[in-house]
Scaffold this motif. Structure first.
Motif, PDB file in Angstrom:
ATOM      1  N   ASN A 125       0.887  -1.157   0.071  1.00 16.38           N
ATOM      2  CA  ASN A 125       0.174  -0.168   0.180  1.00 16.38           C
ATOM      3  C   ASN A 125       0.786   1.215   0.089  1.00 16.38           C
ATOM      4  O   ASN A 125       0.495   2.517  -0.783  1.00 16.38           O
ATOM      5  CB  ASN A 125      -1.485  -0.032   1.472  1.00 16.38           C
ATOM      6  N   THR A 126       2.316   0.626   0.440  1.00 16.08           N
ATOM      7  CA  THR A 126       3.349   2.173   0.947  1.00 16.08           C
ATOM      8  C   THR A 126       3.378   2.434  -0.758  1.00 16.08           C
ATOM      9  O   THR A 126       3.391   3.699  -1.503  1.00 16.08           O
ATOM     10  CB  THR A 126       3.831   1.781   1.704  1.00 16.08           C
ATOM     11  N   ALA A 127       3.704   1.781  -1.087  1.00 19.77           N
ATOM     12  CA  ALA A 127       4.603   1.924  -2.891  1.00 19.77           C
ATOM     13  C   ALA A 127       3.212   2.388  -4.128  1.00 19.77           C
ATOM     14  O   ALA A 127       3.551   3.434  -4.572  1.00 19.77           O
ATOM     15  CB  ALA A 127       4.327   0.480  -3.422  1.00 19.77           C
ATOM     16  N   PRO A 153      -5.475   2.188  -5.950  1.00 17.27           N
ATOM     17  CA  PRO A 153      -4.940   0.867  -4.940  1.00 17.27           C
ATOM     18  C   PRO A 153      -5.633  -0.097  -5.535  1.00 17.27           C
ATOM     19  O   PRO A 153      -6.623  -0.761  -4.744  1.00 17.27           O
ATOM     20  CB  PRO A 153      -5.711   1.144  -3.681  1.00 17.27           C
ATOM     21  N   LEU A 154      -5.158  -0.943  -5.571  1.00 20.46           N
ATOM     22  CA  LEU A 154      -5.279  -2.407  -6.668  1.00 20.46           C
ATOM     23  C   LEU A 154      -4.562  -3.209  -5.144  1.00 20.46           C
ATOM     24  O   LEU A 154      -3.442  -2.988  -4.734  1.00 20.46           O
ATOM     25  CB  LEU A 154      -5.541  -2.791  -7.918  1.00 20.46           C
ATOM     26  N   THR A 155      -5.090  -4.630  -5.110  1.00 21.42           N
ATOM     27  CA  THR A 155      -4.575  -5.813  -4.800  1.00 21.42           C
ATOM     28  C   THR A 155      -3.706  -6.488  -5.291  1.00 21.42           C
ATOM     29  O   THR A 155      -3.533  -6.606  -5.900  1.00 21.42           O
ATOM     30  CB  THR A 155      -5.711  -6.941  -4.071  1.00 21.42           C
ATOM     31  N   PRO A 156      -3.023  -7.166  -4.278  1.00 25.40           N
ATOM     32  CA  PRO A 156      -1.900  -8.596  -5.274  1.00 25.40           C
ATOM     33  C   PRO A 156      -2.988  -8.936  -6.234  1.00 25.40           C
ATOM     34  O   PRO A 156      -2.284  -9.350  -7.253  1.00 25.40           O
ATOM     35  CB  PRO A 156      -1.294  -8.769  -3.790  1.00 25.40           C
ATOM     36  N   HIS A 157      -3.962  -9.069  -5.363  1.00 28.14           N
ATOM     37  CA  HIS A 157      -4.695 -10.395  -5.852  1.00 28.14           C
ATOM     38  C   HIS A 157      -5.097 -10.072  -7.509  1.00 28.14           C
ATOM     39  O   HIS A 157      -5.323 -10.735  -8.620  1.00 28.14           O
ATOM     40  CB  HIS A 157      -5.569 -10.968  -5.697  1.00 28.14           C
TER      41      HIS A 157
END
Length: 331
Positions: A252-254, A262-266
């Motif tokens: 989230n920091t990156a 703000p997309l997730t790893p998935h």
């Protein structure tokens, strides 16, 4: 002969043995109390007669079905908590309603999707495995209603922006998931022993479907993995994240530094599927490359229509006239 109880030489715990309805039975009562041991042996004898007269389903306990299920190498994902709940409950007493009630009791604040995934699915899997063996009847369970969420995929432009602000290993993780379609758990479990940079391949253990696949490493991915500072011992994890919570914080920091959605790893896995499908790769190939066991699941969850209406130009072999929406980073 009826079951008799006995102690082994030098032992204190009572055991039972004998033949009931033509079946030889042996077992431990797990108690040093003789009276209790006699009752346990009598119950075992009664179960054997019930099984003989009424069929195996009359005495089949969930715990026994779960042991057989595990022994067959079936997926034990979320099974431990389910086993703790049902324990020695007779399978015939585990109904659709009982399972749904148990799901709400065990996961009172969880989403319906979690209840379906962590209670209903594993319970049903164990019972239906037993049904395959002819031990009980098949069970259908109505799932809790789940609102369909629109899953947004990452794009190459998003990956470029993210990796510019991420550490080498975090950026490599994002590129790896985007380039191979790996699930987050599969990516985090990757070891250097699974990776062959010179051969441009990686062995991905597909925990969800209980199999492995060999993924191709494109030049950019090879470079990203090669830039990770590591001694690269075969047993070491490539990306070094053991805790998803810690990963989420740096991820989230990156994202925040890059000023992107703000997309997730998935969403990287989603981006793999969407990008491949929009590039014209057939669904079966995408499913095989990304580790989807069911093509229908891939189509249902990932095959979103392209928003560019000029896509119909391909009918006559002409180019698109609009900018594909998939290229946007901040929209």
């Amino acid at each position: 002969m009826p079951l008799e109880i006995y102690r082994r030489k030098g032992g204190k715990v009572w055991h039972y043995r004998g033949t009931v309805a033509g079946r030889r039975l042996r077992g431990s009562t797990r108690t040093e109390d003789k009276a209790r041991a006699q009752r346990i042996a009598a119950e075992a004898e009664q179960r054997a007669w019930t099984r003989h007269l009424d069929g195996p389903g009359a005495t089949l306990r969930f715990s026994d079905a779960a042991i057989a299920y595990r022994g067959a190498g079936r997926s034990d994902r979320f099974l431990a908590k389910v086993e703790d709940h049902w324990r020695d409950t007779l399978v015939r007493d585990i109904t659709d309603g009982a399972i749904r009630t148990a799901a709400m009791r065990l996961y009172p604040k969880a989403t319906n999707a979690t209840r379906n995934r962590q209670m209903i699915a594993p319970t049903q899997a164990v019972i239906n495995y037993a049904a395959e063996q002819g031990w009980c009847s098949w069970l259908k369970v109505k799932r809790f209603k789940v609102e369909k969420k629109i899953r947004e995929p990452v794009t190459l432009a998003w990956i470029d922006a993210f990796t510019a602000e991420a550490s080498p290993k975090l950026g490599a993780l994002a590129v790896f998931m985007f380039a191979t379609g790996a699930r987050l758990g599969e990516a985090l479990a990757l070891t250097w022993g699974d990776v062959d940079l010179s051969g441009r391949s990686a062995r991905i253990r597909q925990t969800k479907v209980g199999a492995e696949r060999l993924a191709h490493l494109q030049p950019r991915l090879v470079a990203a993995l090669g830039n990770i500072p590591s001694n690269r011992h075969p047993g070491d994890r490539v990306f070094g994240y053991d805790d998803r919570h810690n990963l989420r914080k740096v991820w989230n920091t990156a994202v925040k530094r890059a000023g992107i959605k703000p997309l997730t790893p998935h969403c990287c896995r989603h981006g793999f599927a969407t990008t491949m499908l929009h590039a014209g790769v057939d669904v079966k190939t995408v499913a095989d490359m990304g580790g989807w066991a069911d093509v229908a699941t891939l189509v249902k969850n990932y095959a979103h229509a392209m928003t560019d209406r000029t896509i119909t130009n391909v009918i006559f072999g002409t180019e698109l006239t609009q900018e594909p929406a998939a290229k946007a980073v901040n929209d």
